[in-house]
Design a protein around this motif. Structure first.
Motif, PDB file in Angstrom:
ATOM      1  N   ARG A  41     -20.508  -8.850 -57.551  1.00  0.00           N
ATOM      2  CA  ARG A  41     -21.888  -9.927 -57.417  1.00  0.00           C
ATOM      3  C   ARG A  41     -21.337 -11.483 -58.163  1.00  0.00           C
ATOM      4  O   ARG A  41     -21.082 -12.669 -57.669  1.00  0.00           O
ATOM      5  CB  ARG A  41     -22.556  -9.858 -57.992  1.00  0.00           C
ATOM      6  CG  ARG A  41     -23.876 -11.109 -57.736  1.00  0.00           C
ATOM      7  CD  ARG A  41     -25.650 -10.558 -58.009  1.00  0.00           C
ATOM      8  NE  ARG A  41     -25.928  -9.375 -57.452  1.00  0.00           N
ATOM      9  CZ  ARG A  41     -25.885  -9.351 -56.292  1.00  0.00           C
ATOM     10  NH1 ARG A  41     -26.379 -10.366 -55.542  1.00  0.00           N
ATOM     11  NH2 ARG A  41     -26.779  -8.051 -55.317  1.00  0.00           N
ATOM     12  N   ALA A  44     -17.987 -13.089 -56.251  1.00  0.00           N
ATOM     13  CA  ALA A  44     -18.285 -13.641 -54.505  1.00  0.00           C
ATOM     14  C   ALA A  44     -19.124 -14.704 -55.279  1.00  0.00           C
ATOM     15  O   ALA A  44     -18.510 -15.648 -54.373  1.00  0.00           O
ATOM     16  CB  ALA A  44     -19.609 -12.769 -54.457  1.00  0.00           C
ATOM     17  N   GLY A  50     -20.156 -14.468 -49.951  1.00  0.00           N
ATOM     18  CA  GLY A  50     -21.797 -13.555 -49.655  1.00  0.00           C
ATOM     19  C   GLY A  50     -21.104 -12.097 -50.648  1.00  0.00           C
ATOM     20  O   GLY A  50     -20.568 -11.389 -50.060  1.00  0.00           O
ATOM     21  N   LEU A  51     -21.925 -11.531 -50.992  1.00  0.00           N
ATOM     22  CA  LEU A  51     -21.688 -10.347 -51.747  1.00  0.00           C
ATOM     23  C   LEU A  51     -21.406  -9.013 -50.752  1.00  0.00           C
ATOM     24  O   LEU A  51     -20.551  -8.637 -50.430  1.00  0.00           O
ATOM     25  CB  LEU A  51     -22.780  -9.528 -51.930  1.00  0.00           C
ATOM     26  CG  LEU A  51     -22.865  -8.227 -53.254  1.00  0.00           C
ATOM     27  CD1 LEU A  51     -21.883  -8.261 -53.865  1.00  0.00           C
ATOM     28  CD2 LEU A  51     -23.642  -7.492 -53.569  1.00  0.00           C
ATOM     29  N   THR A  52     -21.550  -9.515 -49.424  1.00  0.00           N
ATOM     30  CA  THR A  52     -21.294  -8.117 -47.974  1.00  0.00           C
ATOM     31  C   THR A  52     -20.065  -8.522 -47.856  1.00  0.00           C
ATOM     32  O   THR A  52     -18.956  -8.292 -47.589  1.00  0.00           O
ATOM     33  CB  THR A  52     -22.447  -8.604 -46.986  1.00  0.00           C
ATOM     34  OG1 THR A  52     -22.372 -10.141 -46.563  1.00  0.00           O
ATOM     35  CG2 THR A  52     -23.648  -7.650 -47.257  1.00  0.00           C
ATOM     36  N   THR A  53     -19.340 -10.104 -47.807  1.00  0.00           N
ATOM     37  CA  THR A  53     -18.262 -10.577 -47.426  1.00  0.00           C
ATOM     38  C   THR A  53     -17.072  -9.240 -48.826  1.00  0.00           C
ATOM     39  O   THR A  53     -16.309  -9.312 -48.134  1.00  0.00           O
ATOM     40  CB  THR A  53     -18.141 -12.130 -47.512  1.00  0.00           C
ATOM     41  OG1 THR A  53     -18.793 -12.774 -46.513  1.00  0.00           O
ATOM     42  CG2 THR A  53     -16.870 -12.327 -47.106  1.00  0.00           C
ATOM     43  N   MET A  55     -17.727  -6.712 -50.162  1.00  0.00           N
ATOM     44  CA  MET A  55     -17.545  -6.035 -50.360  1.00  0.00           C
ATOM     45  C   MET A  55     -17.097  -4.883 -48.294  1.00  0.00           C
ATOM     46  O   MET A  55     -16.354  -3.904 -48.287  1.00  0.00           O
ATOM     47  CB  MET A  55     -18.769  -5.447 -50.311  1.00  0.00           C
ATOM     48  CG  MET A  55     -19.629  -5.385 -51.615  1.00  0.00           C
ATOM     49  SD  MET A  55     -21.556  -4.587 -52.165  1.00  0.00           S
ATOM     50  CE  MET A  55     -21.118  -3.181 -51.379  1.00  0.00           C
ATOM     51  N   HIS A  56     -16.749  -6.392 -47.736  1.00  0.00           N
ATOM     52  CA  HIS A  56     -16.661  -5.580 -46.538  1.00  0.00           C
ATOM     53  C   HIS A  56     -14.758  -5.396 -46.905  1.00  0.00           C
ATOM     54  O   HIS A  56     -14.287  -4.451 -46.164  1.00  0.00           O
ATOM     55  CB  HIS A  56     -16.400  -7.072 -45.514  1.00  0.00           C
ATOM     56  CG  HIS A  56     -14.754  -6.644 -44.427  1.00  0.00           C
ATOM     57  ND1 HIS A  56     -15.774  -5.551 -43.372  1.00  0.00           N
ATOM     58  CD2 HIS A  56     -14.092  -7.683 -43.457  1.00  0.00           C
ATOM     59  CE1 HIS A  56     -14.674  -5.968 -42.399  1.00  0.00           C
ATOM     60  NE2 HIS A  56     -13.885  -7.195 -43.222  1.00  0.00           N
ATOM     61  N   HIS A  57     -14.421  -6.400 -47.547  1.00  0.00           N
ATOM     62  CA  HIS A  57     -12.459  -6.026 -48.146  1.00  0.00           C
ATOM     63  C   HIS A  57     -13.078  -4.964 -49.183  1.00  0.00           C
ATOM     64  O   HIS A  57     -11.992  -4.147 -49.280  1.00  0.00           O
ATOM     65  CB  HIS A  57     -12.388  -6.848 -48.396  1.00  0.00           C
ATOM     66  CG  HIS A  57     -12.486  -7.554 -47.715  1.00  0.00           C
ATOM     67  ND1 HIS A  57     -11.078  -8.388 -46.639  1.00  0.00           N
ATOM     68  CD2 HIS A  57     -12.689  -9.655 -47.690  1.00  0.00           C
ATOM     69  CE1 HIS A  57     -11.306  -9.470 -45.812  1.00  0.00           C
ATOM     70  NE2 HIS A  57     -12.297 -10.163 -46.200  1.00  0.00           N
ATOM     71  N   PRO A  59     -16.246  -1.860 -51.330  1.00  0.00           N
ATOM     72  CA  PRO A  59     -16.804  -1.717 -50.508  1.00  0.00           C
ATOM     73  C   PRO A  59     -17.380  -1.028 -52.225  1.00  0.00           C
ATOM     74  O   PRO A  59     -17.912  -1.115 -52.218  1.00  0.00           O
ATOM     75  CB  PRO A  59     -16.197  -0.551 -49.917  1.00  0.00           C
ATOM     76  CG  PRO A  59     -15.470  -0.016 -49.125  1.00  0.00           C
ATOM     77  CD  PRO A  59     -14.549  -1.083 -49.867  1.00  0.00           C
ATOM     78  N   THR A  60     -16.334  -0.938 -53.133  1.00  0.00           N
ATOM     79  CA  THR A  60     -16.703  -1.272 -54.615  1.00  0.00           C
ATOM     80  C   THR A  60     -16.396  -1.602 -55.579  1.00  0.00           C
ATOM     81  O   THR A  60     -14.982  -1.555 -55.016  1.00  0.00           O
ATOM     82  CB  THR A  60     -17.013   0.630 -55.204  1.00  0.00           C
ATOM     83  OG1 THR A  60     -14.957   0.849 -55.135  1.00  0.00           O
ATOM     84  CG2 THR A  60     -17.530   1.834 -54.088  1.00  0.00           C
TER      85      THR A  60
END
Length: 200
Positions: A41, A44, A50-53, A55-57, A59-60
């Protein structure tokens, strides 16, 4: 005179750029706050993503840490050339001295290496590949130094390389834990294992 329009960058190039930006941000965040103190977070937010962006690259957090460590390895790409020119022992000692200013990165490597020994861990394959590659590289450099008359160690080069790597990581952990001088310890270990001829 007509001008050719510049080629558009494809999605792959943009994705690679984004990954690099995230890795660079993670390096800064982890270096400042440590691996446990840093978060996806925070990374990001630093990039205004965004956090999802993120985590797209990655994931953890562990997968991002592995990428950070691989990037650090890539930054030392001339290690092989320097070792062939100057010898493996002084080149390793130079890296240990440089690592004195990268304490958090060394700590992060030690953490992910220990966690990734579990076969089900997501970084397990990365760790195995890294050990195999570094061991093979060091074995070649040991054989090169032996042929060049720099060292007298006559054991199997792969075995000697494994001892150097294992010893190096143990010395790093001691340095992180109780401030043992890693340069002096590394020099003593390398001299014992590789038996340098003359002054290094």
């Amino acid at each position: 005179m007509s001008e050719t329009a510049p080629a558009r960058r494809g999605p792959y190039a943009k994705s690679a750029e984004r990954r690099l930006e995230i890795i660079e941000s993670a390096t800064a965040v982890f270096s400042e706050h440590g691996y446990r103190g840093g978060s996806l977070r925070q990374i990001a937010k630093q990039l205004d993503l965004g956090l999802t962006t993120v985590m797209h690259h990655f994931p953890t957090k562990v997968s991002l840490l592995a990428a950070v460590l691989e990037q650090e390895d890539a930054a030392d790409a001339d290690f092989d050339d320097r070792a062939r020119r100057d010898g493996l022992i002084p080149t390793i000692l130079g890296t240990v001295e440089r690592n004195l200013g990268r304490r958090e990165l060394v700590r992060m490597f030690s953490i992910v290496s220990a966690e990734a020994t579990f076969p089900g861990h997501e970084a397990h394959d990365w760790l195995r590949r890294r050990y195999a590659q570094v061991t093979a590289d060091y074995a070649r450099l040991i054989a090169h130094d032996r042929d060049a008359g720099r060292i007298r160690a006559d054991g199997d080069a792969l075995t000697l390389a494994g001892l150097v790597i294992t010893g190096w990581e143990g010395i790093q952990v001691r340095w992180l834990a109780d401030a043992t001088d890693p340069v002096a310890a590394m020099r003593a270990m390398l001299e014992k294992i590789l038996e340098p001829i003359g002054s290094e």
